[in-house]
Design a protein around this motif. Structure first.
Motif, PDB file in Angstrom:
ATOM      1  N   CYS A 196       0.841  -1.205   0.000  1.00  0.00           N
ATOM      2  CA  CYS A 196       0.000   0.000   0.000  1.00  0.00           C
ATOM      3  C   CYS A 196       0.874   1.252   0.000  1.00  0.00           C
ATOM      4  CB  CYS A 196      -0.883  -0.032   1.252  1.00  0.00           C
ATOM      5  SG  CYS A 196      -1.850   1.462   1.496  1.00  0.00           S
ATOM      6  N   ILE A 197       0.536   2.206  -0.841  1.00  0.00           N
ATOM      7  CA  ILE A 197       1.309   3.453  -0.907  1.00  0.00           C
ATOM      8  C   ILE A 197       0.555   4.612  -0.252  1.00  0.00           C
ATOM      9  CG2 ILE A 197       2.659   2.814  -2.941  1.00  0.00           C
ATOM     10  CD1 ILE A 197       0.585   4.388  -4.625  1.00  0.00           C
ATOM     11  N   ASN A 198      -0.476   4.281   0.498  1.00  0.00           N
ATOM     12  CA  ASN A 198      -1.226   5.296   1.260  1.00  0.00           C
ATOM     13  C   ASN A 198      -1.778   6.418   0.382  1.00  0.00           C
ATOM     14  OD1 ASN A 198      -0.950   4.252   3.921  1.00  0.00           O
ATOM     15  ND2 ASN A 198       1.205   4.836   3.839  1.00  0.00           N
ATOM     16  N   CYS A 199      -2.218   6.060  -0.809  1.00  0.00           N
ATOM     17  CA  CYS A 199      -2.689   7.113  -1.716  1.00  0.00           C
ATOM     18  C   CYS A 199      -4.096   7.589  -1.377  1.00  0.00           C
ATOM     19  CB  CYS A 199      -2.658   6.611  -3.153  1.00  0.00           C
ATOM     20  SG  CYS A 199      -3.867   5.311  -3.463  1.00  0.00           S
ATOM     21  N   GLY A 200      -4.868   6.738  -0.692  1.00  0.00           N
ATOM     22  CA  GLY A 200      -6.218   7.142  -0.291  1.00  0.00           C
ATOM     23  C   GLY A 200      -7.284   6.919  -1.344  1.00  0.00           C
ATOM     24  N   SER A 201      -6.921   6.368  -2.499  1.00  0.00           N
ATOM     25  CA  SER A 201      -7.939   6.164  -3.554  1.00  0.00           C
ATOM     26  C   SER A 201      -9.074   5.268  -3.078  1.00  0.00           C
ATOM     27  CB  SER A 201      -7.306   5.515  -4.784  1.00  0.00           C
ATOM     28  OG  SER A 201      -6.406   6.384  -5.366  1.00  0.00           O
ATOM     29  N   CYS A 202      -8.717   4.208  -2.363  1.00  0.00           N
ATOM     30  CA  CYS A 202      -9.751   3.272  -1.912  1.00  0.00           C
ATOM     31  C   CYS A 202     -10.680   3.934  -0.896  1.00  0.00           C
ATOM     32  CB  CYS A 202      -9.120   2.015  -1.319  1.00  0.00           C
ATOM     33  SG  CYS A 202      -8.010   2.327   0.065  1.00  0.00           S
ATOM     34  N   ALA A 234      -7.839   0.586   3.179  1.00  0.00           N
ATOM     35  CA  ALA A 234      -6.388   0.393   3.311  1.00  0.00           C
ATOM     36  C   ALA A 234      -6.053  -0.118   4.707  1.00  0.00           C
ATOM     37  CB  ALA A 234      -5.663   1.705   3.036  1.00  0.00           C
ATOM     38  N   SER A 270     -10.053   0.776  -7.530  1.00  0.00           N
ATOM     39  CA  SER A 270      -9.386   2.077  -7.487  1.00  0.00           C
ATOM     40  C   SER A 270      -7.918   1.999  -7.116  1.00  0.00           C
ATOM     41  CB  SER A 270     -10.060   2.971  -6.430  1.00  0.00           C
ATOM     42  OG  SER A 270     -11.431   2.947  -6.566  1.00  0.00           O
ATOM     43  N   CYS A 271      -7.456   0.850  -6.688  1.00  0.00           N
ATOM     44  CA  CYS A 271      -6.127   0.772  -6.077  1.00  0.00           C
ATOM     45  C   CYS A 271      -5.013   0.748  -7.131  1.00  0.00           C
ATOM     46  CB  CYS A 271      -6.034  -0.470  -5.193  1.00  0.00           C
ATOM     47  SG  CYS A 271      -4.420  -0.616  -4.405  1.00  0.00           S
ATOM     48  N   PRO A 272      -4.130   1.733  -7.135  1.00  0.00           N
ATOM     49  CA  PRO A 272      -3.039   1.747  -8.118  1.00  0.00           C
ATOM     50  C   PRO A 272      -1.964   0.711  -7.808  1.00  0.00           C
ATOM     51  CG  PRO A 272      -2.811   3.611  -6.632  1.00  0.00           C
ATOM     52  CD  PRO A 272      -4.105   2.928  -6.268  1.00  0.00           C
ATOM     53  N   ALA A 273      -1.985   0.179  -6.582  1.00  0.00           N
ATOM     54  CA  ALA A 273      -1.008  -0.862  -6.216  1.00  0.00           C
ATOM     55  C   ALA A 273      -1.584  -2.259  -6.490  1.00  0.00           C
ATOM     56  CB  ALA A 273      -0.622  -0.724  -4.746  1.00  0.00           C
ATOM     57  N   ARG A 293      -3.868  -3.893  -5.132  1.00  0.00           N
ATOM     58  CA  ARG A 293      -4.135  -4.734  -3.960  1.00  0.00           C
ATOM     59  C   ARG A 293      -5.594  -5.182  -4.016  1.00  0.00           C
ATOM     60  NH1 ARG A 293      -1.019  -4.429   0.396  1.00  0.00           N
ATOM     61  NH2 ARG A 293      -2.662  -4.129   1.933  1.00  0.00           N
ATOM     62  N   VAL A 327      -8.122  -5.414  -2.205  1.00  0.00           N
ATOM     63  CA  VAL A 327      -8.591  -4.968  -0.896  1.00  0.00           C
ATOM     64  C   VAL A 327      -9.926  -5.650  -0.540  1.00  0.00           C
ATOM     65  CG1 VAL A 327      -8.884  -2.927   0.529  1.00  0.00           C
ATOM     66  CG2 VAL A 327      -7.584  -2.756  -1.578  1.00  0.00           C
TER      67      VAL A 327
HETATM   68  S1  SF4 Z   1      -5.858   2.480  -2.971  1.00  0.00           S
HETATM   69 FE1  SF4 Z   1      -4.394   0.841  -2.572  1.00  0.00          FE
HETATM   70  S2  SF4 Z   1      -2.448   1.866  -2.363  1.00  0.00           S
HETATM   71 FE2  SF4 Z   1      -4.011   3.452  -2.165  1.00  0.00          FE
HETATM   72  S3  SF4 Z   1      -4.400   3.578   0.047  1.00  0.00           S
HETATM   73 FE3  SF4 Z   1      -5.850   2.104  -0.761  1.00  0.00          FE
HETATM   74  S4  SF4 Z   1      -4.857   0.100  -0.523  1.00  0.00           S
HETATM   75 FE4  SF4 Z   1      -3.281   1.664  -0.297  1.00  0.00          FE
END
Ligand code: SF4
Ligand code: SF4
Length: 449
Positions: free
Chosen positions: A372-378, A389, A420-423, A425, A427
């Protein structure tokens, strides 16, 4: 009756590519009777039905073959005449196993279908109508399969003020409800009249996403002269607008508390297909034994909407849709957001099978997830205002209690976070794992008492 725009929206949600153009304009086609049907005893939420037939028995179309087996359960009927060749465990569309009655259908079925006596809904009592809903095995056809006879009988201290018809069909690719609203709007109206009587006259809100103009027009025509407090509520096209809780908010501004049912805020929500099936059960005495399934995706030769008996194998549906093309890499039962990968086309449809999607390598995105890159998209995408996240990291650390503390039980499993997750994941899968673990723990605790 009037048509209004929804005034109350929700934070979050996503705009996936919908791909509904593949089938939205195609009329529903009836599948020729398959040679074999595998009719599961677990086609609804709750306890599986108790099987009433055995190998070698002859069955008539519409015959009761599984009886309601608990408070939350529903009966099951034979979708066609034929001979029972096996009663055996079969894997269902969501991966679970349950007994299924395998019927070798009769080429030339002799004998009339077993129908229940038609009921005049205007003179029938509420109790008679409710009994018919139960006897016909009606359950939610939008996905959850909640038995309608339970839903339409609120506890004495609860009153239904709003009957909400779910015509959102927000999942990409799926168009069965869209076509049902276009082609069976009159049956939906009759179903509404019957349900209003059972529920002692609630206001009616028919919730349809704005991308279904033909459906809205058909409903407006069918409901034009209906009396009482009835509105078509046009919802913004936004996934997951079909969620029960979000529809209730959009139509009434009422919030269903975590873990509570819609009736806790005076609402009952039914899928449009369920309402049409209920009309058939009352007026024509027909039990619920068939449904519309969208067969689509780039891996199928001729995407279509098919009316098929429950128990039809996915292989038969795909054959009707012209067969596979271009090398199928993935098969999904249901919609692409909330549906389930299926391992085999030998799995059979149930009362809740809304879609069967086949995808080639061109449509199946291969990825490997990263931290997770803590982007907040999710977080921005989550329609339940959760922090997916945090939940996913808690589950990764095997700290299910922490995930529960983050409110994972409120998760709809809608998939918006994963989308939505750019990584990349998954989720949603972490949320599913946490919920399953919490439920298993609660069940084990209850069993000990
Ligand atoms: S969208 Fe993915 S990378 Fe971004 S905060 Fe959520 S889990 Fe982390
Ligand atoms: S799957 Fe759950 S956590 Fe993810 S966006 Fe949907 S409701 Fe939120």
């Amino acid at each position: 009756m009037k048509t209004v725009k929804a005034q109350f929206g929700f934070r979050g949600g996503i705009h996936p590519q919908y791909h509904k153009d593949l089938t939205a304009d195609l009329p529903i086609e009836r599948l020729p009777l398959p040679r074999t049907l595998a009719v599961s005893m677990s086609q609804h939420l709750g306890a599986p039905a108790k099987c009433l037939v055995k190998k070698g028995d002859a069955v008539a179309k519409g015959q009761l073959i599984g009886e309601r087996n608990g408070f939350i359960s529903a009966p099951v009927h034979a979708p066609a005449a034929g001979t029972v060749t096996a009663v055996e465990p079969r894997q269902g569309p969501t991966g679970g196993w349950a007994d299924a009655v395998v019927i070798e259908t009769a080429e030339d079925p002799s004998g009339a279908p077993v129908l229940m006596p038609p009921l005049d809904w205007k003179t029938a009592s509420r109790e008679e109508l409710l009994a018919r809903v139960n006897d016909a095995g009606i359950c939610g056809m939008g996905g959850a399969g909640f038995p309608s006879a339970v839903k339409l009988a609120p506890p004495p201290d609860k009153h239904c003020e709003y009957l909400i018809l779910n015509g959102a069909e927000c999942e990409p690719y799926l168009t069965g409800d869209c076509r049902t609203m276009i082609e069976r709007a009159d049956r939906i109206r009759l179903g509404v009249e019957i349900m209003r009587k059972i529920l002692a006259g609630p206001a009616v809100r028919i919730a349809v996403e704005a991308n279904k103009l033909a459906s809205i027009a058909a409903l407006e025509k069918a409901f034009a002269d209906i009396e009482g407090n009835v509105e078509i509520v046009v919802l913004p096209t936004l996934y997951p607008q079909g969620s029960e809780k979000h529809q209730i908010y959009a139509c009434t501004k009422r919030l269903v508390p975590p873990g509570a049912l819609p009736i806790s805020v005076g609402c009952v929500v039914e899928n449009v297909g369920t309402v049409a099936a209920l009309a058939d059960a009352v007026e024509n005495g027909v039990p619920l034994t068939e449904r519309v399934t969208t067969v689509s995706g780039d891996g199928v030769a001729r995407p279509c909407n098919v009316l098929a008996p429950v128990g039809t194998s996915y292989a038969d549906l795909v054959a009707f849709a012209g067969g596979e093309k271009d090398g199928v890499r993935k098969v999904i039962s249901g919609g692409p957001m909330m549906g389930f990968n299926v391992p085999s086309l030998q799995i059979a449809t149930t009362k809740t099978t809304s879609g069967l999607l086949l995808f080639t390598a061109a449509s199946v995105f291969q990825y490997s997830s990263s931290p997770c890159i803590n982007c907040g998209s999710c977080v921005r995408a989550c329609p339940m205002q959760l922090n997916p996240a945090y939940i996913s990291r808690a589950v990764e650390a095997n700290d299910i209690a922490m995930a529960e503390g983050f409110g994972v039980m409120n998760c709809l499993e809608c998939g918006a976070c994963s989308f939505s997750c750019p990584a990349y994941r998954d989720v949603t899968q972490f949320c599913r794992r946490a919920k399953a673990s919490i439920r298993a723990k609660a069940a084990a605790k209850a069993a000990k008492k």
